[in-house]
Design a protein around this motif. Structure first.
Motif, PDB file in Angstrom:
ATOM      1  N   LEU A 137      39.401  39.360  38.875  1.00  0.00           N
ATOM      2  CA  LEU A 137      40.280  39.343  37.708  1.00  0.00           C
ATOM      3  C   LEU A 137      40.075  38.031  36.956  1.00  0.00           C
ATOM      4  CD1 LEU A 137      42.524  40.543  35.975  1.00  0.00           C
ATOM      5  CD2 LEU A 137      44.186  39.486  37.523  1.00  0.00           C
ATOM      6  N   ASN A 138      39.743  38.130  35.682  1.00  0.00           N
ATOM      7  CA  ASN A 138      39.553  36.954  34.834  1.00  0.00           C
ATOM      8  C   ASN A 138      40.829  36.683  34.048  1.00  0.00           C
ATOM      9  OD1 ASN A 138      36.519  36.586  35.236  1.00  0.00           O
ATOM     10  ND2 ASN A 138      36.613  38.696  34.522  1.00  0.00           N
ATOM     11  N   PHE A 139      41.110  35.409  33.759  1.00  0.00           N
ATOM     12  CA  PHE A 139      42.289  35.041  32.987  1.00  0.00           C
ATOM     13  C   PHE A 139      42.009  33.736  32.246  1.00  0.00           C
ATOM     14  CE2 PHE A 139      42.722  34.204  37.524  1.00  0.00           C
ATOM     15  CZ  PHE A 139      42.804  32.827  37.559  1.00  0.00           C
ATOM     16  N   VAL A 140      42.827  33.470  31.210  1.00  0.00           N
ATOM     17  CA  VAL A 140      42.618  32.307  30.353  1.00  0.00           C
ATOM     18  C   VAL A 140      43.965  31.764  29.898  1.00  0.00           C
ATOM     19  CG1 VAL A 140      42.417  33.758  28.294  1.00  0.00           C
ATOM     20  CG2 VAL A 140      41.447  31.455  28.273  1.00  0.00           C
ATOM     21  N   ASN A 141      44.053  30.437  29.793  1.00  0.00           N
ATOM     22  CA  ASN A 141      45.248  29.773  29.270  1.00  0.00           C
ATOM     23  C   ASN A 141      44.952  29.330  27.837  1.00  0.00           C
ATOM     24  OD1 ASN A 141      47.592  28.376  28.781  1.00  0.00           O
ATOM     25  ND2 ASN A 141      47.091  26.639  30.096  1.00  0.00           N
ATOM     26  N   LYS A 142      45.401  30.115  26.867  1.00  0.00           N
ATOM     27  CA  LYS A 142      45.157  29.818  25.457  1.00  0.00           C
ATOM     28  C   LYS A 142      46.218  28.893  24.865  1.00  0.00           C
ATOM     29  CE  LYS A 142      42.724  34.150  24.432  1.00  0.00           C
ATOM     30  NZ  LYS A 142      42.709  35.360  23.577  1.00  0.00           N
ATOM     31  N   GLY A 143      47.223  28.513  25.667  1.00  0.00           N
ATOM     32  CA  GLY A 143      48.281  27.645  25.172  1.00  0.00           C
ATOM     33  C   GLY A 143      47.843  26.198  25.056  1.00  0.00           C
ATOM     34  N   LYS A 144      48.757  25.352  24.571  1.00  0.00           N
ATOM     35  CA  LYS A 144      48.479  23.931  24.378  1.00  0.00           C
ATOM     36  C   LYS A 144      49.029  23.074  25.503  1.00  0.00           C
ATOM     37  CE  LYS A 144      48.430  24.344  19.333  1.00  0.00           C
ATOM     38  NZ  LYS A 144      46.967  24.161  19.234  1.00  0.00           N
ATOM     39  N   LYS A 161      48.125  43.141  36.880  1.00  0.00           N
ATOM     40  CA  LYS A 161      46.999  43.956  36.432  1.00  0.00           C
ATOM     41  C   LYS A 161      46.740  45.020  37.484  1.00  0.00           C
ATOM     42  CE  LYS A 161      43.538  44.248  33.317  1.00  0.00           C
ATOM     43  NZ  LYS A 161      43.698  44.220  31.843  1.00  0.00           N
ATOM     44  N   GLU A 162      46.815  46.293  37.093  1.00  0.00           N
ATOM     45  CA  GLU A 162      46.599  47.399  38.009  1.00  0.00           C
ATOM     46  C   GLU A 162      45.146  47.861  37.954  1.00  0.00           C
ATOM     47  OE1 GLU A 162      49.336  50.448  37.032  1.00  0.00           O
ATOM     48  OE2 GLU A 162      51.114  49.314  37.658  1.00  0.00           O
ATOM     49  N   PHE A 163      44.691  48.445  39.057  1.00  0.00           N
ATOM     50  CA  PHE A 163      43.349  49.013  39.094  1.00  0.00           C
ATOM     51  C   PHE A 163      43.339  50.185  40.064  1.00  0.00           C
ATOM     52  CE2 PHE A 163      43.446  45.955  42.529  1.00  0.00           C
ATOM     53  CZ  PHE A 163      42.744  46.560  43.554  1.00  0.00           C
ATOM     54  N   SER A 164      42.342  51.044  39.919  1.00  0.00           N
ATOM     55  CA  SER A 164      42.177  52.194  40.809  1.00  0.00           C
ATOM     56  C   SER A 164      40.709  52.577  40.864  1.00  0.00           C
ATOM     57  CB  SER A 164      43.025  53.382  40.348  1.00  0.00           C
ATOM     58  OG  SER A 164      42.624  53.802  39.055  1.00  0.00           O
ATOM     59  N   ALA A 165      40.336  53.233  41.950  1.00  0.00           N
ATOM     60  CA  ALA A 165      38.958  53.687  42.128  1.00  0.00           C
ATOM     61  C   ALA A 165      38.963  54.810  43.157  1.00  0.00           C
ATOM     62  CB  ALA A 165      38.047  52.550  42.574  1.00  0.00           C
TER      63      ALA A 165
END
Length: 465
Positions: free
Chosen positions: A317-324, A391-395
């Motif tokens: 799972l990728n994530f990013v902090n776009k805040g200041k 974040k949900e996922f299934s396979a």
């Protein structure tokens, strides 16, 4: 901050104990309802279940006792309370709320509560004793008595009121009123950077013998705070003694404000209506917490296209902090069905502004069929509030494929027979070579025969002569 409050409470209690030792009659004079000095260590039983003061003192910022308090002086008020009702209702220290209810003294917020102990009076009745610390109280003049509203959060116990009289106050009761900010507010919602808000102020004219004219309220703004509309100066005009006036300033923090708290300075001026005496009210600093918008966002979740039962796979799972501002104490957990994950929780630490990261979980589903899961990220935002995103996922997990044994004919494995010997062109070259050799030999033989014949002919000619 809680640790700081505990330390401050301990220091206040120590200061209170020292002051009580030095001035044993202080509690008796300060609160008529308090027991006599010889019984201050064990309060009389209170069958009504109400709270009352055991002792009180006023100290400076260093904890030393103050013997005189003049107008505009700042001091710390330390009270020790006996509370039967708190004991009967199982009240904890963090449920106790104490506020000053007086125009003679200025104190914003709640008192710090500490040193809560279970004690027993001489008749065996249990009660709680605790210290209330009112830090940086301002004396405005006009009396020496204040009321304390004592309430209990998340409890049905009724609010009680304690009365405190401070003999240290020097009350000159001036004829010209003074000016002060009695209340301030900025709404019930948290202020977000880039979002306008209204700063409301209640201006109070203290007691006096004349009214005030030309009362003006002005603001000094820190960097990053601007006026949305209007002026930094608000003209109120005339005010009578003990009256209030409300003013509102429209302000906007810049979108890039990262200071956390905006300290806004408020100044008050006016003149006496009869004496024309200049009045300069106390300069007050109002702290407004301002937060950056939370822009922590989840990115793509990567799951393998083909998963076989019993095989080890990884989800990312990728994530990013776009805040200041940074986010703190980031943790990731995974849960679901048919995951086969040995590690379900990971601590990822802090994440600075403008950065990205990812988290991997290794899975080993054992059963063919659906696999469902959810990855949960928790963190603290710039205001210290806990936030959660998921974040949900299934396979679909497939069975391991089984291949039938193939019947292989040995003849199919035999390589085609290779022809041995030289190719035709090789034999042609050999034949040409042999022919050349034969021609050479024939030529040599003929040459030798010719030479022998010539020799015999010469010998016969000699004999004839």
């Amino acid at each position: 901050m809680k640790t700081f409050h505990r330390i401050a409470s301990v220091l206040a209690a120590v200061a209170l104990a020292v002051s009580l030792t030095a001035v044993p009659a202080l509690a008796e004079e300060g609160d008529p309802a308090s027991p006599a000095p010889e019984s201050t260590a064990a309060p009389a039983p209170d069958s009504s279940g109400s709270a009352y003061l055991i002792a009180q003192t006023a100290t400076d910022t260093a904890g030393g006792e103050i013997s005189a308090i003049e107008r505009d002086d700042r001091f710390n008020l330390v009270l020790r309370v006996a509370d039967y009702g708190a004991y009967k209702n199982y009240i904890t220290a963090d449920q106790i709320s104490a506020r000053v209810n007086s125009s003679v003294f200025t104190f914003t917020g709640n008192a710090e509560v500490g040193q809560l102990y279970e004690e027993t009076d001489p008749n065996g009745a249990p009660y709680y004793s605790y210290v209330l610390l009112f830090r940086d109280v301002i004396y405005n003049g006009g009396g020496n008595t204040l009321s304390i509203n004592l309430s209990y959060l998340n409890s049905t116990l009724e609010m009680q009121q304690l009365t405190v009289t401070l003999g240290q106050c020097v009350d000159e009761d001036p004829s010209t009123p003074n000016l002060m900010i009695r209340e301030s507010g900025y709404g019930s919602q948290a202020i977000v950077a880039g979002t306008p808000f209204d700063l409301s102020l209640t201006v109070y004219a203290t007691a006096g013998e004349e009214s005030l004219n030309d009362v003006v309220v002005s603001l000094a703004l820190p960097d990053g705070i601007t006026m949305t509309s209007g002026s930094l100066t608000n003209y109120i005009g005339a005010m009578s003694p003990k009256s209030t006036r409300n003013v509102v300033f429209n302000l906007t923090p810049s979108a890039g404000f990262t200071g956390g708290v905006a300290n806004i300075t408020v100044s008050l001026v006016g003149t006496g209506a009869d004496t024309n005496a200049a009045v300069s009210g106390m300069s007050t600093t109002i702290s407004v917490p301002i937060s950056q918008p939370d822009r922590f966002e989840l990115g793509q979740l990567e799951v393998p296209d083909t998963i076989y039962a019993g095989d080890s796979v990884s989800v990312t799972l990728n994530f990013v902090n776009k805040g200041k501002t940074s986010i703190d104490n980031l943790e990731a957990t995974i849960s679901g069905t048919n995951l086969g994950a040995d590690l379900t929780q990971q601590y990822l630490g802090n994440m600075g502004p403008g950065t990205e990261n990812s988290v991997d979980f290794d899975l080993m589903p054992l059963d063919p069929g659906p696999m469902e899961g959810v990855i949960t990220l928790t963190y603290e935002d710039a205001n210290g509030l806990n936030k959660t995103v998921t974040k949900e996922f299934s396979a679909t997990v497939q069975e391991v494929p089984v291949y039938d044994d193939m019947i292989i004919d040995d003849s199919m494995m035999e390589a085609p027979e290779q022809k041995s010997g030289l190719p035709v062109w090789g034999w042609i070259l050999i034949a040409a070579g042999v022919l050349v050799v034969i021609l050479i030999v024939v030529r040599v033989v003929l040459k030798k025969k010719k030479a022998a014949a010539l020799a015999r002919l010469e010998d016969s000619d000699d004999e004839d002569l």
